[in-house]
Enzyme design. Sequence first.
Site, PDB file in Angstrom:
ATOM      1  CB  SER A 670     -22.185 -10.845   8.888  1.00 44.37           C
ATOM      2  OG  SER A 670     -22.171 -12.241   8.790  1.00 44.37           O
ATOM      3  CG  ASP A 743     -29.194 -13.770   5.864  1.00 46.26           C
ATOM      4  OD1 ASP A 743     -28.420 -14.446   5.176  1.00 46.26           O
ATOM      5  OD2 ASP A 743     -28.802 -12.988   6.749  1.00 46.26           O
ATOM      6  CG  HIS A 777     -25.333 -12.372   4.843  1.00 42.20           C
ATOM      7  ND1 HIS A 777     -25.907 -12.462   6.097  1.00 42.20           N
ATOM      8  CD2 HIS A 777     -24.008 -12.178   5.079  1.00 42.20           C
ATOM      9  CE1 HIS A 777     -24.983 -12.345   7.030  1.00 42.20           C
ATOM     10  NE2 HIS A 777     -23.824 -12.162   6.438  1.00 42.20           N
TER      11      HIS A 777
END
Length: 807
Positions: A670, A743, A777
């Site tokens: 991330s 995502d 994610h």
Amino acid sequence: MKRLIILLIAMYGYTQAWTQSAQPYQLPPKEILELADIKPRPLVRIDSRNQTMVMLERRIFKTLEEMAEEEVRLGGLRINPFTNGKSRNTFTYGISIMDIPSGKPVAVEGLPENLMISDFSFSPDERSIAFTNTVSTGIELWTISLATGLARKLTDANLNGTLGMPYLWTPDSESLLIFEIPEARKPAARGLRLPEGPSVQESSGRKAPVRTFQDLLRSPADEEDFNYYTEAEIFKVTLTAEKSRFLPKAIYRSVSYSPGGEYLMVQTIGKPYSYIVPYYRFPVTYALHRADGSFMKVFYERPLSEELPTGFDAVETGRRNIAWRSDQPATLYWVEALDEGNPEIEAKERDQLFTLDAPFTGTPLLLASTPNRYRGVMWGDEKTALITDGWWKTRRTATYLINPSGGSESRKMIFDRSTEDYYGNPGNFLQKRNHLNSYSLWFSADKKKLYLEGEGFSPDGNRPFLDEFDLKTHKTKRLWQADGVSTYETIARVVNPESKQLITSIESQTEIPNYYLRTGKALRKLTNFTNPYASFLQEITKERVHYKRADGVDLSATLYLPASYNKEKDGPLPMLMWAYPREFKDAQQAGQIKESPHTFVQLYYGSPVYWVARGFAVLDDADFPIIGEGKTEPNDTFIDQLVANAAAAIDFAAGRGVADRSRVAIGGHSYGAFMTANLLAHSDLFAAGIARSGAYNRTLTPFGFQAEERTFWEASEVYLKMSPFVHADKIKSPILLIHGDADDNSGTFTLQSERLFGAIKGLGGTARLVLLPFESHGYSARENVLHMLWETDQWLEKYVKNRPEKE
């Protein structure tokens, strides 16, 4: 399964387009596979009386088939159309119960096979537990009697779990309110639906800055589908499965009983919907009902929330945070902004806290105002409550003691500190279940004291504590603190603060966390969870190390080495560094130690520690503070500080002789992936990078990202300089880009990795793009996680470990 086959074919075609060869799933090396594919510890739930411990069996991975199930994306939700629940829910798969005083198990009978448990809760009287079980056709409600261990199914598989827990216990613990799919609902339409016209949005000249949300509504057809999947009817069902109608069809956001059980607050979502914000910012009606379900009045109509000012301290106007006061039978409280919700407006006081007693027809009572933005309230009794406020730009937070019966002038500050000052954190006030079966402040027997528990951050590492707080002097007294010499002991539950009886979790670097009943210095072990990494932990060493950045900022990281490593004999090792940048407004506080050196080495799907087993030194959780003191914002010098953090870590490891500075890889997930790409673009410190699920073009998040409040148009130079996509021509070291192809995280669209890869490839750089089917994610499917570990290992072997050393 059909969707799985189609997407695998599509992925095959995508891979062909980029690399001219298909990539079947692979397994990582045996050393990594044995560590990744394990049975995890169960989740533990303890009742408020500290009599019952429930252990819920987990699995480390989902299957690819689970991830491939059909999914509908509407209004920020991801819905399984066959179960009418969340499509990416986390389940547990078994249940066991222990009586804490005796330590004996409670036999559970009557459970079905192939459990998929979620939405667990104790009944108000804590004599039963409830949970949902998801089957292929929907969601069922089950209960278990804690006295007999007998399980019972209360409903068919027709609960509606799209907006959260699809049931609510009644205050008497004899029944539950259940959210069911409307009886008259027809099967969902299948096949192609032709639109009646184009999808149109229009701006009316008023500012409506929003962050980059995903899975939003886009058309009138989406609005219809949103209604279809979220509408529910509420029934009451008894513990003997007798069902009666309770509330009509609506989109129920929340239903809650008053602590005394006489009233219900019912929140329903209505139109107009939005195409730029998720469902939780749609209009909401707050209605009050009697306990039998009969309607009383509309308490508040919250409008659509699209037009918030920019900034983390921006809030909506009107009533917000509407809830029941936990220490009173039937009192509502809420907050209203005094500054139009706009942090840019100068104001002496920012928020006001109001209450209103049943029957909710009188004049609201102003209880307190706050100099900064309201953060929360903890109720005690008629004379005692605590209110907290804070302000993002200054990173300040304050806690005040107020007298709910003493008027708005009774506010007394008891704590005032920086949110970044971990060492100065006084802990959190304890709450206890009260006579209304709600939670309120935990008073001493003489009602002169409260209690605090906290992490006990210090330069020597965390040492959790239990404190006593004097309501008159505002001073604290330490009742208990973990010794922190060789173990890390955390408080799971305070049983009796005066006798120092606690349920704690104790762990060390090599001992998995287990629960204990502590009375003073005496300990009784409650659980016997086994260590799945026992042999591996004998083969590595773990050390929290400390070093300084060139400008004097204190930094730390966790260094892992093979236990058999001999510096003189083996020389410097290839090293994998893993990090995640964090913003600070104070350099001294940025360097504070934030963990114990004695925590268990807990691996997870994305852990870099696996590579110690492959002959790497691993520098995990390396501090990467980004500091902006005074009027300077942290991101104004983001790149310079990023490189300085990395250089300091490498200088330390190389100076100690454990790392070969020419064979260092950088990785992160991330914002850590964003960091990785920037470091490769703006330094020559690393041989390679691993970037998982990052965002690389900040013009695609123009109204702020991470801790950045400014918009692209207010700080365009900062946005562009921080965007590795803009500097892709400078990325010379090989970068492995991994991303879930579904995502749903704000800002980290899968497109971000695809576009960066395309830029690097077009510019002649070295990169590999791996899109994991069906993943969001974080990554969940066994096949995807193990393949991701294989990809990472191959990259590190090729571009780091076996890279020729510099002479």
